[in-house]
Motif scaffolding. Structure first.
Motif, PDB file in Angstrom:
ATOM      1  N   ALA A 228     -19.585  48.153 -15.222  1.00 39.69           N
ATOM      2  CA  ALA A 228     -19.376  49.485 -15.806  1.00 39.69           C
ATOM      3  C   ALA A 228     -20.486  49.792 -16.810  1.00 39.69           C
ATOM      4  CB  ALA A 228     -18.017  49.547 -16.487  1.00 39.69           C
ATOM      5  N   GLY A 229     -21.478  50.549 -16.400  1.00 41.17           N
ATOM      6  CA  GLY A 229     -22.545  50.961 -17.308  1.00 41.17           C
ATOM      7  C   GLY A 229     -23.632  49.915 -17.472  1.00 41.17           C
ATOM      8  N   ASP A 230     -24.637  50.297 -18.273  1.00 43.15           N
ATOM      9  CA  ASP A 230     -25.804  49.434 -18.486  1.00 43.15           C
ATOM     10  C   ASP A 230     -25.853  48.849 -19.890  1.00 43.15           C
ATOM     11  OD1 ASP A 230     -26.751  50.085 -15.899  1.00 43.15           O
ATOM     12  OD2 ASP A 230     -27.604  51.952 -16.673  1.00 43.15           O
ATOM     13  N   GLY A 231     -24.784  49.036 -20.665  1.00 42.70           N
ATOM     14  CA  GLY A 231     -24.788  48.557 -22.043  1.00 42.70           C
ATOM     15  C   GLY A 231     -24.414  47.091 -22.165  1.00 42.70           C
ATOM     16  N   GLU A 232     -24.237  46.664 -23.410  1.00 44.24           N
ATOM     17  CA  GLU A 232     -23.800  45.303 -23.709  1.00 44.24           C
ATOM     18  C   GLU A 232     -22.575  45.350 -24.605  1.00 44.24           C
ATOM     19  OE1 GLU A 232     -27.005  43.088 -25.428  1.00 44.24           O
ATOM     20  OE2 GLU A 232     -27.811  42.508 -23.471  1.00 44.24           O
ATOM     21  N   CYS A 233     -21.773  44.298 -24.548  1.00 46.87           N
ATOM     22  CA  CYS A 233     -20.581  44.236 -25.374  1.00 46.87           C
ATOM     23  C   CYS A 233     -20.218  42.775 -25.624  1.00 46.87           C
ATOM     24  CB  CYS A 233     -19.416  44.967 -24.711  1.00 46.87           C
ATOM     25  SG  CYS A 233     -18.983  44.318 -23.074  1.00 46.87           S
TER      26      CYS A 233
ATOM     27  N   ASP B 188     -13.195  49.651  -4.165  1.00 48.17           N
ATOM     28  CA  ASP B 188     -14.315  49.874  -5.075  1.00 48.17           C
ATOM     29  C   ASP B 188     -14.726  48.557  -5.738  1.00 48.17           C
ATOM     30  OD1 ASP B 188     -16.171  50.740  -6.874  1.00 48.17           O
ATOM     31  OD2 ASP B 188     -14.832  52.069  -7.988  1.00 48.17           O
ATOM     32  N   GLN B 189     -15.874  48.030  -5.365  1.00 47.83           N
ATOM     33  CA  GLN B 189     -16.339  46.767  -5.926  1.00 47.83           C
ATOM     34  C   GLN B 189     -16.651  46.883  -7.416  1.00 47.83           C
ATOM     35  OE1 GLN B 189     -20.117  45.440  -4.440  1.00 47.83           O
ATOM     36  NE2 GLN B 189     -21.012  47.495  -4.396  1.00 47.83           N
ATOM     37  N   TYR B 190     -16.891  48.101  -7.892  1.00 46.79           N
ATOM     38  CA  TYR B 190     -17.194  48.294  -9.312  1.00 46.79           C
ATOM     39  C   TYR B 190     -15.952  48.146 -10.198  1.00 46.79           C
ATOM     40  CZ  TYR B 190     -21.848  49.900  -8.028  1.00 46.79           C
ATOM     41  OH  TYR B 190     -23.127  49.956  -7.553  1.00 46.79           O
ATOM     42  N   SER B 191     -14.799  48.014  -9.582  1.00 46.01           N
ATOM     43  CA  SER B 191     -13.562  47.839 -10.360  1.00 46.01           C
ATOM     44  C   SER B 191     -13.361  46.384 -10.798  1.00 46.01           C
ATOM     45  CB  SER B 191     -12.347  48.299  -9.552  1.00 46.01           C
ATOM     46  OG  SER B 191     -12.142  47.472  -8.414  1.00 46.01           O
ATOM     47  N   ILE B 192     -14.313  45.512 -10.517  1.00 50.67           N
ATOM     48  CA  ILE B 192     -14.199  44.119 -10.926  1.00 50.67           C
ATOM     49  C   ILE B 192     -14.040  44.037 -12.445  1.00 50.67           C
ATOM     50  CG2 ILE B 192     -16.720  43.816 -11.079  1.00 50.67           C
ATOM     51  CD1 ILE B 192     -16.252  40.922 -10.079  1.00 50.67           C
ATOM     52  N   HIS B 193     -13.157  43.162 -12.897  1.00 49.05           N
ATOM     53  CA  HIS B 193     -12.853  43.072 -14.320  1.00 49.05           C
ATOM     54  C   HIS B 193     -12.297  41.684 -14.626  1.00 49.05           C
ATOM     55  CE1 HIS B 193      -9.147  44.079 -12.242  1.00 49.05           C
ATOM     56  NE2 HIS B 193      -8.472  43.540 -13.255  1.00 49.05           N
TER      57      HIS B 193
ATOM     58  N   GLY C  80     -22.248  45.183 -19.505  1.00 48.38           N
ATOM     59  CA  GLY C  80     -21.072  45.873 -19.003  1.00 48.38           C
ATOM     60  C   GLY C  80     -20.307  46.563 -20.109  1.00 48.38           C
ATOM     61  N   MET C  81     -19.007  46.717 -19.936  1.00 47.77           N
ATOM     62  CA  MET C  81     -18.150  47.380 -20.919  1.00 47.77           C
ATOM     63  C   MET C  81     -16.953  46.494 -21.234  1.00 47.77           C
ATOM     64  SD  MET C  81     -16.217  51.100 -20.666  1.00 47.77           S
ATOM     65  CE  MET C  81     -14.999  50.523 -19.478  1.00 47.77           C
TER      66      MET C  81
ATOM     67  N   LEU D  59      -6.458  52.648 -17.699  1.00 45.58           N
ATOM     68  CA  LEU D  59      -6.202  52.958 -16.298  1.00 45.58           C
ATOM     69  C   LEU D  59      -7.522  52.881 -15.541  1.00 45.58           C
ATOM     70  CD1 LEU D  59      -4.425  54.091 -13.934  1.00 45.58           C
ATOM     71  CD2 LEU D  59      -5.069  56.380 -14.731  1.00 45.58           C
ATOM     72  N   PHE D  60      -7.555  52.091 -14.474  1.00 47.72           N
ATOM     73  CA  PHE D  60      -8.751  52.061 -13.639  1.00 47.72           C
ATOM     74  C   PHE D  60      -8.344  51.989 -12.166  1.00 47.72           C
ATOM     75  CE2 PHE D  60      -7.839  47.715 -14.924  1.00 47.72           C
ATOM     76  CZ  PHE D  60      -7.962  46.979 -13.755  1.00 47.72           C
ATOM     77  N   TRP D  61      -9.276  52.385 -11.316  1.00 43.31           N
ATOM     78  CA  TRP D  61      -8.987  52.567  -9.888  1.00 43.31           C
ATOM     79  C   TRP D  61      -9.670  51.499  -9.059  1.00 43.31           C
ATOM     80  CZ3 TRP D  61      -5.573  56.450  -8.754  1.00 43.31           C
ATOM     81  CH2 TRP D  61      -5.310  57.330  -9.819  1.00 43.31           C
ATOM     82  N   SER D  62      -8.944  50.962  -8.086  1.00 49.10           N
ATOM     83  CA  SER D  62      -9.471  49.937  -7.191  1.00 49.10           C
ATOM     84  C   SER D  62      -9.930  50.515  -5.863  1.00 49.10           C
ATOM     85  CB  SER D  62      -8.410  48.859  -6.929  1.00 49.10           C
ATOM     86  OG  SER D  62      -8.110  48.156  -8.116  1.00 49.10           O
ATOM     87  N   MET D  63      -9.627  51.801  -5.631  1.00 50.44           N
ATOM     88  CA  MET D  63     -10.021  52.476  -4.402  1.00 50.44           C
ATOM     89  C   MET D  63     -10.581  53.849  -4.731  1.00 50.44           C
ATOM     90  SD  MET D  63      -6.868  51.667  -1.780  1.00 50.44           S
ATOM     91  CE  MET D  63      -7.713  52.503  -0.437  1.00 50.44           C
ATOM     92  N   GLY D  64     -11.530  54.286  -3.910  1.00 53.46           N
ATOM     93  CA  GLY D  64     -12.095  55.615  -4.076  1.00 53.46           C
ATOM     94  C   GLY D  64     -11.296  56.644  -3.297  1.00 53.46           C
ATOM     95  N   LEU D  65     -11.676  57.901  -3.431  1.00 51.51           N
ATOM     96  CA  LEU D  65     -10.979  58.978  -2.729  1.00 51.51           C
ATOM     97  C   LEU D  65     -11.137  58.859  -1.217  1.00 51.51           C
ATOM     98  CD1 LEU D  65     -11.888  62.013  -5.024  1.00 51.51           C
ATOM     99  CD2 LEU D  65      -9.718  60.780  -4.894  1.00 51.51           C
ATOM    100  N   ASP D  66     -12.163  58.121  -0.778  1.00 50.48           N
ATOM    101  CA  ASP D  66     -12.384  57.935   0.654  1.00 50.48           C
ATOM    102  C   ASP D  66     -11.533  56.811   1.238  1.00 50.48           C
ATOM    103  OD1 ASP D  66     -13.592  55.820  -0.557  1.00 50.48           O
ATOM    104  OD2 ASP D  66     -15.556  56.075   0.385  1.00 50.48           O
TER     105      ASP D  66
END
Length: 241
Positions: A176-181, A213-218, A190-191, A202-209
């Motif tokens: 999530a993003g290009d920052g650091e934390c 969503d691999q970007y939902s990794i946490h 990441g974030m 709240l975050f989403w594991s699937m897109g509208l299609d």
């Protein structure tokens, strides 16, 4: 005529008595609030903060005596197995507990916020992370077919924080993003979301299609001090009830 006056007088007496009784009840409630150390609410924000705090404590109280070592989903069988990837302890509320008024209120609020029907949600899971415990980065969507049979794929996650005074224990989104934390005292890309009692993510594991969503990794960063309590609500494509 005399009977009418007497009847009117009695009705007036009863009405005045009811008004006085109501006022005395309000005074009693106000004094009860003051004696309990809870100030009279000046606005809805104070009431909301207190309500959220009570809900957090309620979920922790239900969960504490039933905590067990947390598991992860085996991609081959779809069943829960113990793993060093996840070192917390947790439990799931039962179907009967889901009917409790306070739990129903929590689930309704999640549904309104996420715009996903209540009946599409799994049972709430409550987790406790003690010092040095963590959860390595992962996806919430299923990689097996076993778990898809009931309700379909997980499309969203509501993560609720139930405790304060935690050092570390952030929820980490590496993509999530290009920052650091700071994640468990270490700077990462990441974030990171600091756990604060009453807050939720709240975050989403699937897109509208409909694609995962691999970007939902946490992940859950290592707890350095205190206990991190959280509650997770996963929501599916279809009803789970």
């Amino acid at each position: 005529m005399a009977k009418t006056k007497v009847l009117f007088g009695l009705l007036t007496f009863v009405t005045i008595g009811m008004i006085i009784g109501a006022l005395l009840q309000l005074i009693f409630i106000r004094r009860l609030e003051e004696s309990s150390g809870i100030p009279h609410w000046a606005n809805d924000n104070d009431a909301d903060d207190l309500r959220l705090g009570l809900e957090c404590d309620y979920l922790r109280a239900i969960a504490r005596p039933r905590l067990q070592v947390s598991t992860v989903v085996d991609v081959k069988t779809g069943k829960g197995i113990k793993s060093d990837v996840r070192t917390s302890s947790g439990m799931f509320l039962s179907s009967e507990e889901r009917k409790y008024p306070l739990v129903k209120a929590i689930e309704k609020r999640i549904s309104v916020f996420s715009q996903i029907p209540v009946e599409n949600g799994e049972l709430i899971q409550v987790l406790r992370y003690e010092k040095n415990q963590f959860y390595r980065p992962h996806h919430d969507y299923f990689a097996d077919t076993f778990n898809l049979k009931r309700g379909g794929q997980r499309i969203a996650t509501m993560l609720m924080y139930l405790s304060d005074n935690v050092v570390g224990g952030e929820t980490y989104f590496p993509m999530a993003g290009d920052g650091e934390c700071s994640c468990g005292g270490k700077m990462v890309k990441g974030m990171c979301v600091q756990p604060t009692k009453g807050d939720a993510v709240l975050f989403w594991s699937m897109g509208l299609d409909g694609a995962t969503d691999q970007y939902s990794i946490h992940g859950g960063c290592e707890v350095l001090e205190g206990e991190k309590w959280s509650a997770t609500k996963w929501m599916r494509q279809r009803t789970t009830i």
